[in-house]
Design a protein around this motif. Structure first.
Motif, PDB file in Angstrom:
ATOM      1  N   ILE A 133      -4.696  11.557  11.686  1.00 38.99           N
ATOM      2  CA  ILE A 133      -3.862  11.213  10.538  1.00 38.99           C
ATOM      3  C   ILE A 133      -2.490  10.865  11.084  1.00 38.99           C
ATOM      4  O   ILE A 133      -1.895  11.640  11.826  1.00 38.99           O
ATOM      5  CB  ILE A 133      -3.764  12.371   9.531  1.00 38.99           C
ATOM      6  CG1 ILE A 133      -5.149  12.681   8.944  1.00 38.99           C
ATOM      7  CG2 ILE A 133      -2.787  12.019   8.409  1.00 38.99           C
ATOM      8  CD1 ILE A 133      -5.162  13.903   8.037  1.00 38.99           C
ATOM      9  N   ILE A 134      -2.004   9.685  10.738  1.00 38.30           N
ATOM     10  CA  ILE A 134      -0.720   9.214  11.239  1.00 38.30           C
ATOM     11  C   ILE A 134       0.267   9.182  10.083  1.00 38.30           C
ATOM     12  O   ILE A 134       0.106   8.418   9.137  1.00 38.30           O
ATOM     13  CB  ILE A 134      -0.855   7.807  11.854  1.00 38.30           C
ATOM     14  CG1 ILE A 134      -1.943   7.831  12.928  1.00 38.30           C
ATOM     15  CG2 ILE A 134       0.473   7.340  12.425  1.00 38.30           C
ATOM     16  CD1 ILE A 134      -2.372   6.462  13.367  1.00 38.30           C
ATOM     17  N   GLY A 135       1.275  10.037  10.136  1.00 42.06           N
ATOM     18  CA  GLY A 135       2.242  10.128   9.057  1.00 42.06           C
ATOM     19  C   GLY A 135       1.853  11.202   8.053  1.00 42.06           C
ATOM     20  O   GLY A 135       0.704  11.667   8.021  1.00 42.06           O
ATOM     21  N   LEU A 136       2.810  11.609   7.239  1.00 46.54           N
ATOM     22  CA  LEU A 136       2.598  12.662   6.253  1.00 46.54           C
ATOM     23  C   LEU A 136       2.880  12.128   4.854  1.00 46.54           C
ATOM     24  O   LEU A 136       3.860  11.417   4.647  1.00 46.54           O
ATOM     25  CB  LEU A 136       3.528  13.850   6.527  1.00 46.54           C
ATOM     26  CG  LEU A 136       3.431  14.475   7.923  1.00 46.54           C
ATOM     27  CD1 LEU A 136       4.536  15.502   8.105  1.00 46.54           C
ATOM     28  CD2 LEU A 136       2.058  15.101   8.146  1.00 46.54           C
ATOM     29  N   LYS A 137       2.029  12.488   3.909  1.00 46.21           N
ATOM     30  CA  LYS A 137       2.241  12.048   2.536  1.00 46.21           C
ATOM     31  C   LYS A 137       3.203  12.997   1.821  1.00 46.21           C
ATOM     32  O   LYS A 137       3.000  14.199   1.804  1.00 46.21           O
ATOM     33  CB  LYS A 137       0.921  12.004   1.780  1.00 46.21           C
ATOM     34  CG  LYS A 137       1.095  11.527   0.339  1.00 46.21           C
ATOM     35  CD  LYS A 137      -0.207  11.511  -0.424  1.00 46.21           C
ATOM     36  CE  LYS A 137       0.032  11.091  -1.871  1.00 46.21           C
ATOM     37  NZ  LYS A 137      -1.201  11.072  -2.658  1.00 46.21           N
ATOM     38  N   LYS A 138       4.247  12.409   1.240  1.00 43.14           N
ATOM     39  CA  LYS A 138       5.233  13.195   0.512  1.00 43.14           C
ATOM     40  C   LYS A 138       5.192  12.810  -0.954  1.00 43.14           C
ATOM     41  O   LYS A 138       5.028  11.635  -1.309  1.00 43.14           O
ATOM     42  CB  LYS A 138       6.625  12.945   1.091  1.00 43.14           C
ATOM     43  CG  LYS A 138       7.758  13.618   0.336  1.00 43.14           C
ATOM     44  CD  LYS A 138       9.081  13.189   0.923  1.00 43.14           C
ATOM     45  CE  LYS A 138      10.238  13.614   0.040  1.00 43.14           C
ATOM     46  NZ  LYS A 138      11.522  13.106   0.526  1.00 43.14           N
ATOM     47  N   TYR A 139       5.358  13.791  -1.823  1.00 43.47           N
ATOM     48  CA  TYR A 139       5.339  13.555  -3.272  1.00 43.47           C
ATOM     49  C   TYR A 139       6.765  13.374  -3.785  1.00 43.47           C
ATOM     50  O   TYR A 139       7.266  12.274  -3.911  1.00 43.47           O
ATOM     51  CB  TYR A 139       4.633  14.719  -3.964  1.00 43.47           C
ATOM     52  CG  TYR A 139       4.596  14.649  -5.474  1.00 43.47           C
ATOM     53  CD1 TYR A 139       4.233  13.479  -6.128  1.00 43.47           C
ATOM     54  CD2 TYR A 139       4.935  15.764  -6.235  1.00 43.47           C
ATOM     55  CE1 TYR A 139       4.207  13.421  -7.514  1.00 43.47           C
ATOM     56  CE2 TYR A 139       4.900  15.712  -7.625  1.00 43.47           C
ATOM     57  CZ  TYR A 139       4.545  14.544  -8.255  1.00 43.47           C
ATOM     58  OH  TYR A 139       4.512  14.486  -9.623  1.00 43.47           O
TER      59      TYR A 139
END
Length: 420
Positions: free
Chosen positions: A216-222
């Motif tokens: 997984i490349i990068g992080l999901k932010k809300y």
């Protein structure tokens, strides 16, 4: 016809033995045929190329408001010191070309050009170099550059998105840190070790090719200090705070309830600021690490402070505690920012939220400008000059001296909340 010939040539005893022999002989023959024609599926030798045996799958998300991130499965390889990710899939280049991107910066603030100046970009290639180190667990690649020198941004841009991304792996995941900062990893080592069973890799310095079954490349932010209940139904800010309570061994789950059998008095914690927006009538400042701070905050029932990164410590408060945010601008223009950053998130953490809006006389700006100045009466004109001017005026060059009698009403309201 076959049966009649056999019946005439052999007794029933020999007929049974021959049938058993034919049956078992067929099984043995079938087994050897399977072994001979089935490709080898055992562990691959060190550095083996598995491109022809593993079908890759990649899904990239470019429409999220805060971050771009990709999920890759198959034969994924990375050469850290060249910031290159290798995957045998021609569609990767097309995905990025269609979205006018040359690569991905794994930091959850994609529209902030200033933040991204300090974030490394990773590009993709179909050329598959030989592996120098094979890993059996998935990898998560993320940056701790950007604004992570700021306590608030460390949590909202990295720690919380990392929690929602990695928790499902139950520790069986390898973290790859881009733009590594030694002080950051030291500060958040408890969180990193709680989420991964493996020592995090400073990927920027790696000159070998690391190979993974997925990445997984990068992080999901809300949103700021928030978790999306729709895309992350198994996690919430309540879960995250329980995770912190377990990680830092925090004792208190609930704040005091006035009127109950508990005899102790409620505790109030005032968050310090060292440079700007300080409480000028505050007598002492404390320097502590996160473990010490978390214990201190968790022991309190009410937390108050002027809007700023230090208010991020609300994540350590016990449930039903009261949080008082002091708004350092004598106008309603700043309310939306204050609400988005801390007010709304606090309510998803099972906290009670109060705002205290200072008057002109409680601001240090009163020493520079008259009461009828636009700084007090028309903050819209200040905002129209740009965020940096607005920030400089109200957030970097202003201190607060609370009117104790005026503030008393807010404190009484906080006490009333603790009795509910």
């Amino acid at each position: 016809m076959y049966n009649s010939i056999v019946d005439g040539s052999f007794s029933q005893h020999w007929q049974k033995k021959m049938r058993r022999g034919v049956f078992f002989g067929g099984l043995v023959l079938g087994f050897f045929i399977c072994i001979y024609f089935t490709p080898y599926q055992g562990p691959l030798p060190f550095g083996a190329d598995v491109t022809t045996r593993v079908k890759s799958r990649i899904v990239c998300h470019f429409t999220e408001p805060e971050s771009d991130f990709c999920e890759m499965h198959g034969d994924i390889r990375i050469l850290g010191n060249s910031s290159t990710i290798f995957i045998p899939d021609f569609r990767v280049a097309d995905m990025f070309t269609k979205n006018n991107l040359s690569g991905i910066k794994p930091y959850a603030r994609k529209t902030d050009e200033i933040a991204l100046e300090h974030v490394r970009q990773f590009s993709f290639s179909q050329e598959m170099p030989r592996c120098t180190q094979n890993h059996r667990v998935p990898a998560i690649l993320f940056s701790i550059g950007g604004y992570t020198g700021n306590y608030f941004h460390s949590f909202t841009d990295v720690v919380i998105p990392l929690y929602t991304t990695s928790r499902k792996f139950n520790g069986q995941v390898q973290f790859l840190l881009a733009d590594k900062n030694g002080s950051w990893t030291t500060k958040f080592q408890v969180v990193l070790k709680k989420l991964s069973n493996y020592e995090a890799i400073d990927i920027d310095k790696e000159d070998g090719v690391h190979c993974f079954p997925s990445m997984i490349i990068g992080l999901k932010k809300y949103k700021e200090l928030s978790i999306d209940p729709l895309t992350s139904p198994d996690y919430s800010m309540t879960n995250f705070r329980e995770f912190l309570r377990s990680s830092y061994y925090l004792k208190r789950e609930y704040a005091i309830r006035l009127g109950s059998k508990e005899k102790r008095r409620p505790r109030l914690l005032i968050i310090s600021r060292k440079r700007t927006r300080t409480l000028m009538n505050e007598h002492e400042l404390a320097r502590s690490n996160i473990s010490e701070v978390s214990q201190l905050v968790n022991s309190c029932d009410v937390l108050m402070g002027v809007h700023g990164a230090g208010l991020t410590n609300i994540v350590f408060l016990p449930k039903n505690a009261v949080f008082i945010q002091v708004l350092p601008i004598p106008s309603g223009d700043f309310e939306r920012i204050a609400r988005t950053s801390f007010g709304d998130p606090s309510e998803t953490m099972n906290l009670r939220y109060l705002e205290y809006k200072i008057s002109e006389k409680e601001s240090s700006l009163i020493q520079k400008y008259p009461l009828d100045h636009e700084v007090f009466k028309n903050t819209h004109t200040i905002a129209e000059k740009g965020w940096f001017y607005f920030k400089s005026m109200y957030l970097e060059n202003q201190n607060v001296k609370l009117d104790v009698l005026r503030f008393k009403t807010t404190l009484l309201e906080a006490l009333q909340m603790l009795s509910m």
